[in-house]
Enzyme design. Structure first.
Site, PDB file in Angstrom:
ATOM      1  N   SER A 246      12.826  14.491 -14.203  1.00 41.30           N
ATOM      2  CA  SER A 246      13.311  14.240 -12.851  1.00 41.30           C
ATOM      3  C   SER A 246      14.829  14.161 -12.853  1.00 41.30           C
ATOM      4  O   SER A 246      15.417  13.286 -13.499  1.00 41.30           O
ATOM      5  CB  SER A 246      12.726  12.937 -12.308  1.00 41.30           C
TER       6      SER A 246
ATOM      7  N   HIS B  12      11.987  18.568 -12.018  1.00 39.00           N
ATOM      8  CA  HIS B  12      11.386  17.799 -10.929  1.00 39.00           C
ATOM      9  C   HIS B  12      12.504  17.337  -9.986  1.00 39.00           C
ATOM     10  O   HIS B  12      13.416  16.616 -10.389  1.00 39.00           O
ATOM     11  CB  HIS B  12      10.645  16.603 -11.527  1.00 39.00           C
TER      12      HIS B  12
ATOM     13  N   ASP C 127      13.411  15.341  -6.623  1.00 37.12           N
ATOM     14  CA  ASP C 127      12.903  14.332  -5.692  1.00 37.12           C
ATOM     15  C   ASP C 127      13.657  14.393  -4.372  1.00 37.12           C
ATOM     16  O   ASP C 127      14.834  14.032  -4.296  1.00 37.12           O
ATOM     17  CB  ASP C 127      13.057  12.935  -6.306  1.00 37.12           C
TER      18      ASP C 127
ATOM     19  N   MET D  15      14.055  12.862  -0.810  1.00 30.10           N
ATOM     20  CA  MET D  15      13.742  11.624  -0.073  1.00 30.10           C
ATOM     21  C   MET D  15      14.537  11.604   1.225  1.00 30.10           C
ATOM     22  O   MET D  15      15.714  11.974   1.242  1.00 30.10           O
ATOM     23  CB  MET D  15      14.115  10.401  -0.911  1.00 30.10           C
TER      24      MET D  15
ATOM     25  N   HIS E 263       9.260  17.497  -5.224  1.00 28.88           N
ATOM     26  CA  HIS E 263       8.448  16.350  -4.838  1.00 28.88           C
ATOM     27  C   HIS E 263       9.012  15.822  -3.526  1.00 28.88           C
ATOM     28  O   HIS E 263      10.067  15.190  -3.518  1.00 28.88           O
ATOM     29  CB  HIS E 263       8.506  15.297  -5.957  1.00 28.88           C
TER      30      HIS E 263
ATOM     31  N   MET F 166       9.205  13.414  -0.781  1.00 32.52           N
ATOM     32  CA  MET F 166       8.898  12.068  -0.286  1.00 32.52           C
ATOM     33  C   MET F 166       9.530  11.964   1.088  1.00 32.52           C
ATOM     34  O   MET F 166      10.539  11.278   1.297  1.00 32.52           O
ATOM     35  CB  MET F 166       9.446  11.016  -1.259  1.00 32.52           C
TER      36      MET F 166
ATOM     37  N   MET G 212       1.213   8.858  -8.214  1.00 33.51           N
ATOM     38  CA  MET G 212       2.417   8.061  -8.455  1.00 33.51           C
ATOM     39  C   MET G 212       2.057   6.834  -9.280  1.00 33.51           C
ATOM     40  O   MET G 212       1.083   6.134  -8.975  1.00 33.51           O
ATOM     41  CB  MET G 212       3.037   7.612  -7.124  1.00 33.51           C
TER      42      MET G 212
ATOM     43  N   GLY H  17      10.298   6.151  -4.426  1.00 34.13           N
ATOM     44  CA  GLY H  17      11.576   5.823  -3.776  1.00 34.13           C
ATOM     45  C   GLY H  17      12.745   5.657  -4.728  1.00 34.13           C
ATOM     46  O   GLY H  17      13.875   5.946  -4.360  1.00 34.13           O
ATOM     47  N   PHE H  18      12.448   5.224  -5.938  1.00 32.29           N
ATOM     48  CA  PHE H  18      13.537   4.937  -6.868  1.00 32.29           C
ATOM     49  C   PHE H  18      13.130   5.266  -8.304  1.00 32.29           C
ATOM     50  O   PHE H  18      11.965   5.094  -8.673  1.00 32.29           O
ATOM     51  CB  PHE H  18      13.933   3.446  -6.798  1.00 32.29           C
ATOM     52  N   GLY H  19      14.113   5.699  -9.087  1.00 34.64           N
ATOM     53  CA  GLY H  19      13.888   5.861 -10.507  1.00 34.64           C
ATOM     54  C   GLY H  19      14.048   4.534 -11.224  1.00 34.64           C
ATOM     55  O   GLY H  19      14.496   3.542 -10.639  1.00 34.64           O
TER      56      GLY H  19
ATOM     57  N   ASP I 111       3.945  10.351 -12.217  1.00 36.18           N
ATOM     58  CA  ASP I 111       5.376  10.243 -11.912  1.00 36.18           C
ATOM     59  C   ASP I 111       5.728   8.780 -11.697  1.00 36.18           C
ATOM     60  O   ASP I 111       5.196   8.131 -10.797  1.00 36.18           O
ATOM     61  CB  ASP I 111       5.664  11.062 -10.645  1.00 36.18           C
TER      62      ASP I 111
ATOM     63  N   GLY J  17       8.008   5.652 -14.222  1.00 38.51           N
ATOM     64  CA  GLY J  17       7.903   4.762 -15.376  1.00 38.51           C
ATOM     65  C   GLY J  17       7.287   5.417 -16.605  1.00 38.51           C
ATOM     66  O   GLY J  17       6.777   4.731 -17.491  1.00 38.51           O
TER      67      GLY J  17
ATOM     68  N   SER K 245      14.349   8.410 -15.987  1.00 39.93           N
ATOM     69  CA  SER K 245      15.265   7.610 -16.807  1.00 39.93           C
ATOM     70  C   SER K 245      14.994   7.746 -18.300  1.00 39.93           C
ATOM     71  O   SER K 245      15.917   7.644 -19.107  1.00 39.93           O
ATOM     72  CB  SER K 245      15.215   6.139 -16.373  1.00 39.93           C
TER      73      SER K 245
END
Ligand code: DX5
Ligand code: ZN
Length: 224
Positions: free
Chosen positions: A8, A32, A34, A36, A65, A67, A136, A141-143, A174, A176, A197
């Protein structure tokens, strides 16, 4: 289809996106991206113009992706632009069958995303209409969030639903995903792994991808 890693770019340096994407070329199966909109999720990232520029600058297929609210209106343009895969969220789509068919008609793989609290069973009969199911493993919403372990049984159930049908649907996770949690996901039946991350938060993104792939492969090899 073997195991695939989709880093990502949300965790990459947005000022040097092309270079960040080139840094994983030959290692990543997908990029990937994202998208948003600050409506479906409480964060704002990038949109179609940036995706179009990336598509012209990179050789790795792009996995969008979305969102966003109202994907029925916005998703087809990403397929038309040349994204290899376009995922909309079932919680946001008004007519998911029509949308998936439109994405496919425009030449992209159609992905359907589910937030952690959305059950998969009600959508079992839709599996023949999509190419990828995204589960998910964090609230979107957040990495950089922690993996939600309670999603692992849903990954297993989703894999069983796919196996029980005559469909070739990829199962993506997707959120963690790191060297520990990728094994849990692979054992449960996921075969496409998004990692932000744990790839771009390291000093060597290409090496991080290789290590994630090795961990997932080892987990599958270990068997149930
Ligand atoms: C979160 C995004 C993810 C995010 C994952 O809503 O969909 O793709 O970048 O980041 P990590 O791997 O850091 O959880
Ligand atoms: Zn994502």
């Amino acid at each position: 289809m073997g195991l695939q890693i989709s880093p990502s770019i949300l965790s990459a340096d947005f000022a040097h996106l092309a270079a960040e994407c080139q840094a994983v070329s030959g290692h990543a199966d997908w990029l990937h991206v994202d998208v948003m909109d600050n409506h479906f999720v409480p964060n704002l990232t990038l949109g179609l113009p940036v995706v179009e520029s990336l598509l012209a600058a990179v050789d790795t297929p792009v996995d969008c992706h979305l969102m966003i609210a109202d994907p029925d209106r916005w998703a087809p343009a990403y397929a038309e632009a040349g994204a290899g895969s376009v995922t909309f969220h079932i919680e946001a789509a008004h007519a998911p069958i029509r949308l998936a068919r439109e994405v496919r008609r425009l030449g992209a793989r159609a992905g359907m995303g589910l937030k952690p609290a959305t059950p998969v069973e009600p959508y079992a009969d839709m599996l023949c209409e999509i190419d990828m199911l995204l589960l998910m493993t964090v609230e979107p919403g957040f990495g950089g969030q922690s993996f939600l372990d309670f999603v692992v049984p849903k990954i297993r159930r989703a894999r069983e639903l796919i196996a029980g049908r005559d469909v070739d649907v990829w199962l993506q996770v997707d959120g963690g995903v790191d060297l520990r949690t990728i094994s849990l996901c692979a054992e449960a039946g996921a075969n496409v792994f998004v990692a932000g991350s744990s790839v771009y938060g390291t000093g060597d993104p290409a090496d991080a991808i290789d290590k994630l792939r090795a961990a997932a492969t080892a987990a599958v090899g270990a068997g149930p």
